[in-house]
Design a protein around this motif. Structure first.
Motif, PDB file in Angstrom:
ATOM      1  N   LEU A  46       0.821  -1.213   0.000  1.00 27.62           N
ATOM      2  CA  LEU A  46       0.000   0.000   0.000  1.00 27.62           C
ATOM      3  C   LEU A  46       0.856   1.265   0.000  1.00 27.62           C
ATOM      4  CD1 LEU A  46      -2.854  -0.994   2.490  1.00 27.62           C
ATOM      5  CD2 LEU A  46      -2.924  -0.927  -0.004  1.00 27.62           C
ATOM      6  N   LEU A  47       1.921   1.279   0.787  1.00 28.79           N
ATOM      7  CA  LEU A  47       2.774   2.469   0.835  1.00 28.79           C
ATOM      8  C   LEU A  47       3.457   2.715  -0.505  1.00 28.79           C
ATOM      9  CD1 LEU A  47       4.414   2.132   4.375  1.00 28.79           C
ATOM     10  CD2 LEU A  47       2.766   3.865   3.621  1.00 28.79           C
ATOM     11  N   VAL A  48       3.930   1.662  -1.139  1.00 31.06           N
ATOM     12  CA  VAL A  48       4.585   1.830  -2.436  1.00 31.06           C
ATOM     13  C   VAL A  48       3.590   2.332  -3.476  1.00 31.06           C
ATOM     14  CG1 VAL A  48       5.650   0.568  -4.341  1.00 31.06           C
ATOM     15  CG2 VAL A  48       6.441   0.200  -2.013  1.00 31.06           C
ATOM     16  N   VAL A  49       2.378   1.809  -3.462  1.00 30.95           N
ATOM     17  CA  VAL A  49       1.373   2.239  -4.438  1.00 30.95           C
ATOM     18  C   VAL A  49       0.994   3.704  -4.213  1.00 30.95           C
ATOM     19  CG1 VAL A  49      -1.022   1.915  -5.168  1.00 30.95           C
ATOM     20  CG2 VAL A  49       0.473  -0.068  -4.870  1.00 30.95           C
ATOM     21  N   VAL A  50       0.744   4.092  -2.977  1.00 28.48           N
ATOM     22  CA  VAL A  50       0.313   5.466  -2.692  1.00 28.48           C
ATOM     23  C   VAL A  50       1.429   6.468  -2.974  1.00 28.48           C
ATOM     24  CG1 VAL A  50      -0.458   7.029  -0.874  1.00 28.48           C
ATOM     25  CG2 VAL A  50      -1.419   4.724  -1.020  1.00 28.48           C
ATOM     26  N   ILE A  51       2.610   6.231  -2.399  1.00 29.84           N
ATOM     27  CA  ILE A  51       3.719   7.165  -2.595  1.00 29.84           C
ATOM     28  C   ILE A  51       4.164   7.184  -4.055  1.00 29.84           C
ATOM     29  CG2 ILE A  51       6.073   7.735  -1.908  1.00 29.84           C
ATOM     30  CD1 ILE A  51       5.512   6.414   0.776  1.00 29.84           C
ATOM     31  N   GLY A  52       4.225   6.007  -4.686  1.00 30.71           N
ATOM     32  CA  GLY A  52       4.614   5.951  -6.089  1.00 30.71           C
ATOM     33  C   GLY A  52       3.625   6.666  -6.994  1.00 30.71           C
ATOM     34  N   SER A  53       2.329   6.587  -6.685  1.00 32.58           N
ATOM     35  CA  SER A  53       1.322   7.289  -7.484  1.00 32.58           C
ATOM     36  C   SER A  53       1.477   8.799  -7.360  1.00 32.58           C
ATOM     37  CB  SER A  53      -0.077   6.861  -7.048  1.00 32.58           C
ATOM     38  OG  SER A  53      -0.271   5.475  -7.221  1.00 32.58           O
ATOM     39  N   LEU A  54       1.664   9.285  -6.147  1.00 34.87           N
ATOM     40  CA  LEU A  54       1.839  10.729  -5.950  1.00 34.87           C
ATOM     41  C   LEU A  54       3.103  11.234  -6.638  1.00 34.87           C
ATOM     42  CD1 LEU A  54       0.826  10.926  -2.184  1.00 34.87           C
ATOM     43  CD2 LEU A  54      -0.499  11.752  -4.134  1.00 34.87           C
ATOM     44  N   ALA A  55       4.209  10.504  -6.476  1.00 34.95           N
ATOM     45  CA  ALA A  55       5.455  10.930  -7.110  1.00 34.95           C
ATOM     46  C   ALA A  55       5.376  10.819  -8.626  1.00 34.95           C
ATOM     47  CB  ALA A  55       6.618  10.092  -6.581  1.00 34.95           C
ATOM     48  N   GLY A  56       4.736   9.764  -9.133  1.00 39.33           N
ATOM     49  CA  GLY A  56       4.587   9.632 -10.573  1.00 39.33           C
ATOM     50  C   GLY A  56       3.777  10.763 -11.176  1.00 39.33           C
ATOM     51  N   TYR A  57       2.717  11.181 -10.497  1.00 43.00           N
ATOM     52  CA  TYR A  57       1.925  12.320 -10.979  1.00 43.00           C
ATOM     53  C   TYR A  57       2.751  13.605 -10.946  1.00 43.00           C
ATOM     54  CZ  TYR A  57      -1.523  16.059 -10.964  1.00 43.00           C
ATOM     55  OH  TYR A  57      -2.217  17.209 -11.237  1.00 43.00           O
ATOM     56  N   ALA A  58       3.533  13.786  -9.885  1.00 41.62           N
ATOM     57  CA  ALA A  58       4.350  14.998  -9.793  1.00 41.62           C
ATOM     58  C   ALA A  58       5.384  15.056 -10.910  1.00 41.62           C
ATOM     59  CB  ALA A  58       5.036  15.045  -8.423  1.00 41.62           C
ATOM     60  N   PHE A  59       6.056  13.948 -11.183  1.00 44.52           N
ATOM     61  CA  PHE A  59       7.058  13.942 -12.250  1.00 44.52           C
ATOM     62  C   PHE A  59       6.413  14.079 -13.624  1.00 44.52           C
ATOM     63  CE2 PHE A  59       9.939  11.854  -9.116  1.00 44.52           C
ATOM     64  CZ  PHE A  59      11.010  12.719  -9.260  1.00 44.52           C
ATOM     65  N   ALA A  60       5.170  13.676 -13.785  1.00 41.91           N
ATOM     66  CA  ALA A  60       4.534  13.714 -15.098  1.00 41.91           C
ATOM     67  C   ALA A  60       3.906  15.069 -15.411  1.00 41.91           C
ATOM     68  CB  ALA A  60       3.476  12.607 -15.191  1.00 41.91           C
TER      69      ALA A  60
END
Length: 330
Positions: free
Chosen positions: A138-152
């Motif tokens: 869950l932590l990887v999915v949530v943090i990765g989603s937020l960071a992926g949106y920020a980088f995109a």
């Protein structure tokens, strides 16, 4: 005489012209018939070729299908053998191989699973594995989603350079960080704790998560996001109402990948987990080291630890493949 001669010559010439025209017409008709014959032959050849190609395609598809089925059965053979071994008595396992159940099905029994449920070490290790795997995923999915949106889709200083750093972290092997992280965890007091194992899995799972989701989110049409911004949507609403629903396949594939990696991990759990309450992989290894011949406990325990990730993968394999393929290319 001259007139008659001219008339005779004119008539002869007209007959000659008529004969020539008739011959040309005959030759034209023959040429047309020849062309038609050639076209008919070419059409027959093409029809034969298309029929042969269809037969070859069907035969090739059938052969490929049979080959893939055989490969799938070969891949599942260890799992099938482990399942049948877990349903046999320890004496029967020592006497013959698992394939004997096809000739002696009376050997099958569920007593091993009853003993497994009575084994506190195995049951507690299963619970410990769930406690480690679920938060790590869950932590990887949530943090990765937020960071992926920020980088995109968000502009901030050094965005591209930071993303290159994330991509570079993908090639860092886990073995390189074992000793430094062990010293760090020991200094801050989380060595041999469940929290330390979760933090390690989250740290090493985030680079791939950010890389995958950033590439997937970047494919979302810019016009869609701009239209949402014109309607008054902020970054949080834009992320939760637009990006997250569209990124469902990539997020699902990331969750499956992280779940399988954490559940099947043994190296990190062997070093950082609590030795008194280890995950299932370490618990099974300890059972082999301590007792050696208790296959009646090891076989059902190993099958249970294997079947859970298999069920998760086969249940979401379509989302897994779609997300990985979509995030691999832009």
């Amino acid at each position: 005489m001259t007139t008659n001669d001219d008339g005779t010559r004119v008539a002869a010439e007209s007959k000659t012209v008529t004969a020539v025209g008739t011959n040309e017409a005959v030759e034209t008709v023959e040429t047309v018939e020849t062309v038609k014959g050639i076209g008919t032959n070419e059409g027959a050849v093409k029809a034969e070729q298309s029929l042969a190609s269809r037969i070859a395609a069907r035969a090739g598809g059938g052969v490929a299908r049979v080959f893939l089925i055989l490969v799938g059965l070969f891949w599942l053979m260890p799992t099938i053998g482990l399942l049948l071994s877990s349903l046999r008595d320890s004496t029967d396992i020592a006497a013959s191989g698992w394939w004997k159940v096809f000739t002696a099905p009376a050997e099958l029994t569920t007593a091993n699973y009853s003993q497994l449920l009575d084994n506190d070490i195995i049951t507690n290790s299963l619970l410990s594995t769930i406690v480690i795997t679920v938060p790590s995923t869950l932590l990887v999915v949530v943090i990765g989603s937020l960071a992926g949106y920020a980088f995109a889709w968000m502009d901030f200083p050094g965005r591209d350079w930071w993303f290159l750093v994330v991509v570079g972290l993908l090639v860092v092997p886990v073995q390189v960080a074992l000793i430094p992280v062990s010293k760090l965890f020991g200094a801050i007091g989380i060595f041999e704790t469940t929290f330390g194992v979760i933090m390690f899995h989250v740290a090493f799972g985030l680079p791939f998560a950010i890389f995958l989701l950033r590439n997937f989110f970047a494919e979302i049409p810019r016009e869609l996001l701009e239209a949402a911004r014109l309607d008054g949507a902020g970054e949080i609403r834009l992320f939760t109402r637009v990006v997250m629903p569209l990124g469902g396949p990539a997020i699902a594939s990331l969750g499956i990948f992280q779940f399988l990696w954490v559940w099947n991990d043994m190296l990190v759990a062997l070093i950082f987990a609590d030795s008194k309450n280890p995950p299932i992989t370490v618990a099974l290894q300890q059972q082999v080291r301590q007792f050696g011949n208790n296959i009646d406990v090891l076989a059902p325990g190993a099958f249970v630890s294997m079947v859970i990730p298999l069920v998760v993968f086969f249940a979401f394999q379509r989302q897994f493949v779609t997300g990985v393929m979509a995030g691999a290319v832009k």
